[in-house]
Design an enzyme around this catalytic site. Structure first.
Site, PDB file in Angstrom:
ATOM      1  CB  SER A 112      -1.013  -0.671   1.369  1.00 24.26           C
ATOM      2  OG  SER A 112      -0.183   0.754   2.070  1.00 24.26           O
ATOM      3  CG  HIS A 113       0.513   6.303  -0.672  1.00 16.68           C
ATOM      4  ND1 HIS A 113       0.371   7.040   0.787  1.00 16.68           N
ATOM      5  CD2 HIS A 113       1.435   6.916  -1.331  1.00 16.68           C
ATOM      6  CE1 HIS A 113       1.006   8.491   0.618  1.00 16.68           C
ATOM      7  NE2 HIS A 113       1.462   7.761  -0.897  1.00 16.68           N
TER       8      HIS A 113
END
Length: 111
Positions: free
Chosen positions: A64-65
């Protein structure tokens, strides 16, 4: 002391006050050394990582970011912590262990 668990997405241990951020309109509340607590992040949130001692999110995993940016900044991250935004309030002291995937709540952070 309460311990929450999630995915350890960026290794290390950090301590700091919880700062629950709901969106970009809350960014001005964030201070150097705060633990960023939020539902998720996206590229607009990246400037906060330069100030944060650690990151805790409700969603996300290793790709994920939040995970990628936390690793780039070298700060611990625990992601996928169910209902963490509702479980914490601002200012309570947290210990975030990104290696173990745990968030220890010390003091008044828990509602």
């Amino acid at each position: 002391m309460t311990v929450l668990t999630g995915v350890g997405a960026s290794a290390g241990v950090a301590h700091g006050p919880a700062r629950v951020i709901h969106g970009p309109s809350d960014f001005q509340l964030f201070r150097t050394g705060d633990v960023l607590v939020c539902r998720t992040t996206d590229p607009a949130w990246t400037p906060l990582f330069g100030l944060a001692s650690a990151v805790v999110t409700e969603t996300g995993g290793m790709l994920s970011h939040a995970a990628i940016v936390a690793r780039e900044y070298g700060i611990p991250a625990v992601l996928g912590v169910t209902n963490v935004v509702d479980a914490l309030t601002d200012g309570g002291l947290l210990t975030v262990d990104g290696s173990q995937g745990t968030v220890m709540i010390k003091g008044p952070a828990a509602e």
